[in-house]
Design a protein around this motif. Structure first.
Motif, PDB file in Angstrom:
ATOM      1  N   SER A  91     -64.102 -34.258  -0.234  1.00 31.63           N
ATOM      2  CA  SER A  91     -62.419 -34.009   0.238  1.00 31.63           C
ATOM      3  C   SER A  91     -61.950 -33.258  -0.921  1.00 31.63           C
ATOM      4  O   SER A  91     -62.432 -32.825  -1.851  1.00 31.63           O
ATOM      5  N   LEU A  92     -60.852 -32.848  -0.486  1.00 31.29           N
ATOM      6  CA  LEU A  92     -59.653 -31.906  -1.264  1.00 31.29           C
ATOM      7  C   LEU A  92     -59.701 -32.422  -2.502  1.00 31.29           C
ATOM      8  O   LEU A  92     -59.509 -31.832  -3.630  1.00 31.29           O
ATOM      9  N   HIS A  93     -59.282 -33.932  -2.582  1.00 33.68           N
ATOM     10  CA  HIS A  93     -59.167 -34.471  -3.849  1.00 33.68           C
ATOM     11  C   HIS A  93     -60.452 -34.090  -4.954  1.00 33.68           C
ATOM     12  O   HIS A  93     -60.033 -33.885  -6.001  1.00 33.68           O
ATOM     13  N   ARG A 126     -57.577 -42.494 -15.379  1.00 36.26           N
ATOM     14  CA  ARG A 126     -58.408 -43.706 -14.952  1.00 36.26           C
ATOM     15  C   ARG A 126     -59.815 -43.906 -15.136  1.00 36.26           C
ATOM     16  O   ARG A 126     -60.386 -44.944 -15.622  1.00 36.26           O
ATOM     17  N   ALA A 127     -60.341 -42.679 -14.771  1.00 41.45           N
ATOM     18  CA  ALA A 127     -61.981 -42.846 -14.691  1.00 41.45           C
ATOM     19  C   ALA A 127     -62.510 -42.335 -16.226  1.00 41.45           C
ATOM     20  O   ALA A 127     -63.695 -42.511 -16.419  1.00 41.45           O
ATOM     21  N   GLY A 128     -61.456 -42.108 -17.085  1.00 42.57           N
ATOM     22  CA  GLY A 128     -61.807 -41.860 -18.524  1.00 42.57           C
ATOM     23  C   GLY A 128     -62.458 -40.319 -18.795  1.00 42.57           C
ATOM     24  O   GLY A 128     -63.007 -40.169 -19.888  1.00 42.57           O
ATOM     25  N   VAL A 129     -62.095 -39.543 -17.877  1.00 39.63           N
ATOM     26  CA  VAL A 129     -62.729 -38.216 -17.899  1.00 39.63           C
ATOM     27  C   VAL A 129     -61.682 -37.332 -18.499  1.00 39.63           C
ATOM     28  O   VAL A 129     -62.244 -36.319 -19.182  1.00 39.63           O
ATOM     29  N   ASP A 139     -67.029 -34.640 -24.047  1.00 40.80           N
ATOM     30  CA  ASP A 139     -67.602 -33.225 -24.057  1.00 40.80           C
ATOM     31  C   ASP A 139     -68.131 -33.033 -22.821  1.00 40.80           C
ATOM     32  O   ASP A 139     -68.873 -34.079 -21.957  1.00 40.80           O
ATOM     33  N   PRO A 140     -67.977 -31.767 -22.352  1.00 39.05           N
ATOM     34  CA  PRO A 140     -68.222 -31.521 -20.703  1.00 39.05           C
ATOM     35  C   PRO A 140     -69.955 -31.726 -20.806  1.00 39.05           C
ATOM     36  O   PRO A 140     -70.319 -31.766 -19.496  1.00 39.05           O
ATOM     37  N   GLN A 141     -70.625 -31.588 -21.614  1.00 35.48           N
ATOM     38  CA  GLN A 141     -72.135 -31.767 -21.464  1.00 35.48           C
ATOM     39  C   GLN A 141     -72.551 -32.962 -21.397  1.00 35.48           C
ATOM     40  O   GLN A 141     -73.550 -33.231 -21.186  1.00 35.48           O
ATOM     41  N   GLU A 142     -71.625 -33.989 -21.624  1.00 35.07           N
ATOM     42  CA  GLU A 142     -71.834 -35.507 -21.272  1.00 35.07           C
ATOM     43  C   GLU A 142     -71.362 -35.851 -19.933  1.00 35.07           C
ATOM     44  O   GLU A 142     -71.752 -37.118 -19.634  1.00 35.07           O
ATOM     45  N   ILE A 143     -70.621 -35.077 -19.299  1.00 35.26           N
ATOM     46  CA  ILE A 143     -70.204 -35.586 -17.786  1.00 35.26           C
ATOM     47  C   ILE A 143     -71.325 -34.981 -16.587  1.00 35.26           C
ATOM     48  O   ILE A 143     -71.204 -33.909 -16.635  1.00 35.26           O
ATOM     49  N   ARG A 144     -71.703 -36.152 -16.265  1.00 32.53           N
ATOM     50  CA  ARG A 144     -72.734 -35.880 -15.135  1.00 32.53           C
ATOM     51  C   ARG A 144     -72.004 -35.535 -13.962  1.00 32.53           C
ATOM     52  O   ARG A 144     -71.105 -36.399 -13.577  1.00 32.53           O
ATOM     53  N   LEU A 145     -72.439 -34.532 -13.062  1.00 31.88           N
ATOM     54  CA  LEU A 145     -71.840 -34.217 -12.034  1.00 31.88           C
ATOM     55  C   LEU A 145     -71.701 -34.981 -10.921  1.00 31.88           C
ATOM     56  O   LEU A 145     -70.798 -35.439 -10.159  1.00 31.88           O
ATOM     57  N   GLY A 146     -72.802 -35.832 -10.969  1.00 35.43           N
ATOM     58  CA  GLY A 146     -73.061 -36.658  -9.715  1.00 35.43           C
ATOM     59  C   GLY A 146     -72.333 -37.829  -9.771  1.00 35.43           C
ATOM     60  O   GLY A 146     -71.521 -38.272  -9.069  1.00 35.43           O
ATOM     61  N   ARG A 147     -72.125 -38.461 -11.091  1.00 38.53           N
ATOM     62  CA  ARG A 147     -71.343 -39.395 -11.400  1.00 38.53           C
ATOM     63  C   ARG A 147     -69.818 -39.268 -11.261  1.00 38.53           C
ATOM     64  O   ARG A 147     -69.239 -40.107 -10.592  1.00 38.53           O
ATOM     65  N   LEU A 148     -69.458 -37.885 -11.510  1.00 37.70           N
ATOM     66  CA  LEU A 148     -68.096 -37.562 -11.351  1.00 37.70           C
ATOM     67  C   LEU A 148     -67.732 -37.492  -9.931  1.00 37.70           C
ATOM     68  O   LEU A 148     -66.713 -37.972  -9.722  1.00 37.70           O
ATOM     69  N   ALA A 157     -69.111 -38.944  -7.552  1.00 41.01           N
ATOM     70  CA  ALA A 157     -69.020 -40.367  -6.991  1.00 41.01           C
ATOM     71  C   ALA A 157     -67.951 -40.954  -7.223  1.00 41.01           C
ATOM     72  O   ALA A 157     -67.355 -41.806  -6.546  1.00 41.01           O
ATOM     73  N   GLU A 158     -67.131 -40.779  -8.407  1.00 45.04           N
ATOM     74  CA  GLU A 158     -66.097 -41.279  -8.941  1.00 45.04           C
ATOM     75  C   GLU A 158     -64.815 -40.835  -8.218  1.00 45.04           C
ATOM     76  O   GLU A 158     -64.164 -41.592  -7.673  1.00 45.04           O
ATOM     77  N   LEU A 159     -64.995 -39.566  -7.989  1.00 49.98           N
ATOM     78  CA  LEU A 159     -63.762 -38.810  -7.260  1.00 49.98           C
ATOM     79  C   LEU A 159     -63.947 -39.551  -5.520  1.00 49.98           C
ATOM     80  O   LEU A 159     -62.912 -39.519  -5.027  1.00 49.98           O
ATOM     81  N   GLU A 160     -65.309 -39.169  -5.118  1.00 51.15           N
ATOM     82  CA  GLU A 160     -65.379 -39.565  -3.631  1.00 51.15           C
ATOM     83  C   GLU A 160     -65.567 -41.071  -3.290  1.00 51.15           C
ATOM     84  O   GLU A 160     -65.072 -41.392  -2.089  1.00 51.15           O
ATOM     85  N   GLY A 161     -65.894 -41.728  -4.311  1.00 53.62           N
ATOM     86  CA  GLY A 161     -66.132 -43.276  -3.739  1.00 53.62           C
ATOM     87  C   GLY A 161     -67.906 -43.355  -3.247  1.00 53.62           C
ATOM     88  O   GLY A 161     -68.306 -42.281  -2.830  1.00 53.62           O
TER      89      GLY A 161
END
Length: 164
Positions: A4-6, A51-54, A70-79, A81-85
């Motif tokens: 999504s654009l979101h 709300r997601a704590g990012v 830290d951006p090195q601790e933020i996994r793209l898949g989880r991110l 999934a959080e944004l898309e659902g």
């Protein structure tokens, strides 16, 4: 899978924040203007990321947003999934389907979606905001008054990943 654009705008904001000077508050209207997107839409996305704590947000003249971790601790898949659902490739509840409780197709799409998120989890936010992406972001967000912390003009490391 179509994001999504979101999610697209959220990832753009996060990549920008990844290159900000540590502790700098970045004004969302400037980010929205540089990316050519709605300020209101970006602020709603920022609220979801809070709300997601990012990210963290602060209102007022010296406010803005910044990464909460830290951006090195933020996994793209989880991110993503959080944004898309999760479970959004096929939404069988939207148009109730008589096969919903016995459908292998829904199961296949859900499994593919999980594999997609797992593959993205191999990367961090820092990974995708580096190399040529970092150079493009630095060019787009050159220091201007009120920018709230322009990306440092550090040398850009070579990026062996094609298309980045």
């Amino acid at each position: 899978m179509h994001l999504s654009l979101h999610t697209d705008y959220g990832l753009r904001l996060l990549m920008r924040l990844t290159l900000a000077e540590p502790g700098a508050w970045i004004a969302t209207p400037i980010v929205a203007q540089r990316f050519g997107i709605s300020v209101h839409h970006l602020q709603k996305i920022a609220q979801a990321l809070v709300r997601a704590g990012v990210i963290e947000a602060r209102q007022g003249r010296s406010g803005g947003v910044r990464l909460a971790r830290d951006p090195q601790e933020i996994r793209l898949g989880r991110l993503v999934a959080e944004l898309e659902g999760i479970g959004t490739v096929v939404d069988c509840r939207r148009d109730p389907c008589p096969l919903i409780s016995r459908c292998r197709l829904k199961w296949a799409f859900d499994a593919a979606e999980q594999a997609f998120f797992l593959e993205l989890d191999r990367l961090t936010l820092a990974d995708v905001a580096s190399g040529t992406t970092a150079a493009a972001l630095r060019s787009l967000f050159r220091a201007e008054p009120g920018d709230g912390g322009a990306p440092p003009a550090a040398p850009v490391p070579s990026d062996p990943t094609p298309g980045n």
